[in-house]
Scaffold this motif. Structure first.
Motif, short mmCIF file in Angstrom:
data_model
loop_
_atom_site.label_atom_id
_atom_site.label_comp_id
_atom_site.label_asym_id
_atom_site.label_seq_id
_atom_site.Cartn_x
_atom_site.Cartn_y
_atom_site.Cartn_z
N ARG A 135 0.89 -1.28 -0.13
CA ARG A 135 -0.28 -0.11 0.04
C ARG A 135 0.70 1.27 0.04
NH1 ARG A 135 -4.95 1.71 3.67
NH2 ARG A 135 -3.69 1.73 5.62
N HIS A 136 1.96 1.23 0.88
CA HIS A 136 2.97 2.22 1.04
C HIS A 136 3.43 2.41 -0.61
CE1 HIS A 136 3.08 1.49 5.31
NE2 HIS A 136 2.10 1.96 5.13
N ASP A 137 3.90 1.62 -1.09
CA ASP A 137 4.42 1.85 -2.42
C ASP A 137 3.70 2.37 -3.76
OD1 ASP A 137 6.75 0.58 -1.26
OD2 ASP A 137 6.64 -1.45 -2.06
N LEU A 138 2.29 1.93 -3.40
CA LEU A 138 1.23 2.43 -4.55
C LEU A 138 1.06 3.87 -4.28
CD1 LEU A 138 -1.62 -0.22 -4.23
CD2 LEU A 138 -0.17 0.32 -6.20
N ILE A 139 1.09 4.57 -3.13
CA ILE A 139 0.79 5.92 -2.94
C ILE A 139 1.44 6.83 -3.92
CG2 ILE A 139 0.50 7.73 -1.18
CD1 ILE A 139 -0.44 5.51 0.56
N THR B 24 -5.77 17.53 0.51
CA THR B 24 -6.09 16.18 0.48
C THR B 24 -5.00 15.36 0.49
OG1 THR B 24 -8.18 16.59 -0.14
CG2 THR B 24 -7.65 14.47 -0.14
N LEU B 25 -4.13 15.88 -0.80
CA LEU B 25 -2.81 15.07 -1.37
C LEU B 25 -1.84 15.21 -0.30
CD1 LEU B 25 -2.84 15.82 -5.10
CD2 LEU B 25 -3.68 14.06 -3.73
N GLU B 26 -1.48 16.23 0.45
CA GLU B 26 -0.57 16.44 1.50
C GLU B 26 -0.93 15.64 2.65
OE1 GLU B 26 -0.40 20.68 2.12
OE2 GLU B 26 0.82 21.17 0.20
N ASN B 27 -2.12 15.74 2.90
CA ASN B 27 -2.56 14.68 3.73
C ASN B 27 -2.30 13.17 3.76
OD1 ASN B 27 -3.58 16.35 5.99
ND2 ASN B 27 -5.92 15.95 5.00
N ILE B 28 -2.38 12.84 2.53
CA ILE B 28 -1.87 11.30 2.22
C ILE B 28 -0.56 11.19 2.31
CG2 ILE B 28 -1.85 9.57 0.28
CD1 ILE B 28 -4.46 10.77 -0.28
N THR B 29 0.16 12.14 2.00
CA THR B 29 2.08 12.03 1.85
C THR B 29 1.97 11.90 3.25
OG1 THR B 29 1.67 13.31 -0.11
CG2 THR B 29 3.72 12.81 0.81
N SER C 251 4.19 8.79 5.32
CA SER C 251 5.32 8.72 5.92
C SER C 251 5.08 8.36 7.32
CB SER C 251 6.17 10.05 5.82
OG SER C 251 5.31 11.12 6.34
N MET C 252 4.20 8.86 8.19
CA MET C 252 4.00 8.52 9.44
C MET C 252 3.71 6.81 9.59
SD MET C 252 1.75 11.49 11.06
CE MET C 252 0.98 10.35 12.50
N ALA C 253 3.07 6.44 8.81
CA ALA C 253 2.71 5.08 8.93
C ALA C 253 3.96 4.29 8.68
CB ALA C 253 1.80 4.79 7.86
N GLY D 58 5.53 -1.14 16.29
CA GLY D 58 4.78 -1.64 17.47
C GLY D 58 3.57 -1.74 16.80
N VAL D 59 2.79 -2.95 17.14
CA VAL D 59 1.56 -3.34 16.67
C VAL D 59 0.43 -2.25 16.86
CG1 VAL D 59 -0.41 -4.79 16.73
CG2 VAL D 59 2.05 -5.95 17.09
N GLU D 60 0.39 -1.54 18.09
CA GLU D 60 -0.58 -0.54 18.21
C GLU D 60 -0.21 0.62 17.56
OE1 GLU D 60 -1.90 0.35 22.52
OE2 GLU D 60 -0.84 -1.57 22.70
N ALA D 61 0.83 1.23 17.66
CA ALA D 61 1.24 2.69 16.79
C ALA D 61 1.02 2.34 15.49
CB ALA D 61 2.77 2.75 17.00
N ARG D 62 1.31 1.14 14.81
CA ARG D 62 1.24 0.92 13.25
C ARG D 62 -0.18 0.94 13.06
NH1 ARG D 62 5.11 -3.09 10.47
NH2 ARG D 62 4.09 -2.27 8.64
#
Lengths: 425, 188
Positions: free
Chosen positions: B49-53, B70-75, B79-81, B86-90
């Motif tokens: 999914r990260h590679d597709l963005i 909207t596009l900036e939000n996605i970017t 990068s945050m994701a 850790g399981v929860e943070a991710r």
């Protein structure tokens, strides 16, 4: 999820035993009737077994039994190792790759992840405008899913997912191997019974003349055996088919329930079944042997409900799926089935250890009005590409599809009459 | 003689108990491996999914001139994701990314040209499928985690789990706000 497979396996053993018993009995009695017949030519090869004591002599019976088992054994061997390939070849299906139809490929991959299959099944497309699908393969590692071009053209993503989930459900339950084995047994019974009745027909004349010379030498036991054999030869194929069909119908319910659990969206399969049942096109390459493999009965003309149908009535399957509340579990499917009057849809063990699994919403692309014509055209192009067609686009916008056996190097555009070169490949 | 029989009984009992403990231990190890395996399956799909963005943004940028935010939000969410551990943070970061992508989906409706773009359509299909795959692999991961946790908590396997220090695993939950609050779309 292992529970319902085990419950299925126990039931399967009973069904297979019943079928085996039928096959054995048929072989035995035909053997008794045939090989101890006083006037039959084969009898000459067994001079040691006197016609005067036929009721004591079971050699013929065991010989018949052996022949029946041999027929069954070889047919089973063939179907185990080549059954899937034979079916795929018979249906004219063609294997496709991801770039041929990304959506179909993705959906199959999604469902094999949801089911936790060890390997994604191969994907085949059948060049047929009817809307149908089937799964083949002896176990989850050697499985394939086949859909028709018509199905790809007429279903949206959610519906496609529902259908694929149903087929993956069959793979997951190993229904295919079981139905194939059962089908082979039923087939053996039909072959043996047919051979017997035909040989009876042809040897009838000789028999009568023989009887006149040896004056009832066979005795009463002989006649009884013959009567039993004839009755069995008539009844066994019918019984075999009933056993086969009952087993087939039960498995359809389980695969439907599994589709709802895998997709968490029963409406997808329900509306797909609706599209399929409304579609007037009938599959061109199908017969009574391959019919149970499909998601709905492809023989629309024979859709007599009851004992002789391969699938439960489609309206009922839709009704059950639509009756499921907000919970995508086996227990909920069973409850919905009971509310429409089908109490034994699932094996009891399937219902153990269920939890709450909320049903998801519709996929946004699925809600948007779909362009069936556009979708169908894309599928057509995909199949032509798979069949090595060449595509030539004219400057006026017309796209021509050149079949592989087209030998000329130029082609004329039907709209603007420009002459275009055909690329050679 | 009596002593010998007694010894034999003790030995047999010991063998049975040890065999039983080995069985429980192996079961726990198998479950732990299955959890790991299921997690790596999620990992593969998230990475996809990260590679597709970046590809998606590149395709969309030319059409969606009014959707810079909207596009900036996605970017940003991407990068945050990618940096979350850790399981929860991710789970949280992926939830935000899903939300941002959901906004894009709604915004796309206003751009018929974009919706007809072949490249965009195939990207959208890939994105949809990847999100589904994340969902389905999450489901099977959570099933495995529940089985492992049950074994660790329940008697008698909890004794073996305690002896060999088996840890309970966390469920992977992607916070999905768009499932709860329906995005407002106006058809005027």
């Amino acid at each position: 999820m292992w529970e319902q497979i085990r419950a299925n396996q126990r039931k399967s053993v009973v069904v297979v035993l019943a079928m085996a018993l039928l096959l054995g009995a048929l072989g035995f009695f035909i053997g008794m009737a045939f090989f101890t017949a006083p006037s039959h030519p084969v009898y000459a090869e067994y001079p040691g077994h006197g016609p005067r004591t036929p009721q004591m002599d079971f050699t013929g019976g065991f010989l018949g039994l052996t022949i029946a088992m041999a027929v069954w054994f070889f047919m089973t061997l063939i179907s185990y190792f080549a059954g899937a390939n034979i079916l795929l070849a018979a249906s004219g299906a063609r294997q496709i790759q991801k770039e041929d139809h990304p959506q179909l490929f993705n959906v199959v991959e999604e469902m094999s992840i949801a089911a936790g299959l060890p390997k994604m099944p191969d994907v085949y497309v059948m060049d047929d405008m009817a809307v149908n699908a089937f799964a083949t393969g002896r176990d989850p590692r050697h499985a394939a899913v086949t859909v028709t071009a018509g199905l790809l053209g007429k279903l949206n993503r959610d519906q496609l997912q529902g259908v694929i989930a149903h087929e993956v459900g069959h793979i997951y339950n190993r229904d295919i191997l079981f139905m194939q084995m059962l089908g082979v047994m039923a087939g053996s019974i039909v072959i043996i019974a047919d051979t017997f009745t035909r040989s009876l027909w042809y040897s009838g004349g000789r028999r009568r003349s023989g009887r006149s010379s040896s004056e009832g030498g066979g005795g009463q036991g002989q006649a009884i055996m013959m009567v039993i054999a004839v009755v069995l030869a008539i009844l066994a194929p019918i019984l075999a088919q009933i056993i086969f069909l009952v087993a087939s119908r039960r498995r359809e319910y389980l695969a439907d329930a599994q589709a709802a659990v895998f997709t968490r969206y029963p409406e997808g399969l329900a509306s797909a079944l609706e599209v399929i049942s409304r579609d007037p096109v009938e599959l061109s390459s199908v017969n009574r042997v391959t019919a149970p493999m499909y998601i709905t009965n492809p023989l629309k003309g024979m859709s007599v409900a009851g004992l002789f149908s391969t699938h439960p009535p489609t309206e009922e399957r839709i009704h059950i799926l639509r009756n499921m509340g907000g919970n995508a579990t086996f227990a909920e499917y069973q409850r919905a089935a009971q509310s429409v009057g089908e109490s034994g849809a699932l094996p009891v063990a399937a219902l153990v250890g269920d939890k709450t699994v909320p049903i998801r919403g519709a996929h946004p692309d699925a809600v948007a009005a779909q362009d069936v014509r556009q979708q169908t055209r894309q599928v057509g192009d995909m199949l032509r590409a798979a069949n090595h067609f060449t595509f030539v686009t004219c400057s006026c916008g017309v796209r021509m599809k050149i079949p592989p056996n087209f030998t000329q190097s130029q082609v004329q555009c039907p709209r603007c009459h420009a002459t275009l070169a055909v690329p050679s490949n | 003689m009596g002593g010998l029989v007694g010894l034999l009984v003790v030995v047999v009992l010991l063998v049975i108990v040890v065999g039983w403990l080995i069985g429980i231990y192996n079961g726990l190890v198998r479950l732990r491996n299955e959890v790991k395996n299921a997690w790596s399956q999620i990992d593969v799909q998230l990475k996809r999914r990260h590679d597709l963005i970046p590809n998606l943004i590149e395709t969309v940028k030319g059409y969606m001139t009014h959707e810079r935010g909207t596009l900036e939000n996605i970017t940003k969410a991407r990068s945050m994701a990618m940096s979350a551990t850790g399981v929860e943070a991710r789970g949280q970061a992926e939830g935000l990314l899903s939300q941002a992508l959901g906004q894009l989906r709604v915004a796309v409706e206003a751009y018929p040209d974009l919706k007809a773009n072949q490249n965009f359509l195939s990207l959208q299909e890939e994105l949809t499928s990847t999100e589904n795959k994340v969902g389905f692999s999450r489901q099977s991961y959570n099933d495995q985690v529940m089985q492992l946790n049950n074994k660790i908590q329940m008697f008698p396997s909890n004794i073996v789990a305690g002896m060999f220090n088996f840890q309970q695993e966390k469920f992977f939950e992607i916070a999905a706000p768009e499932e709860r609050e329906v995005p407002k779309v106006s058809f005027t």
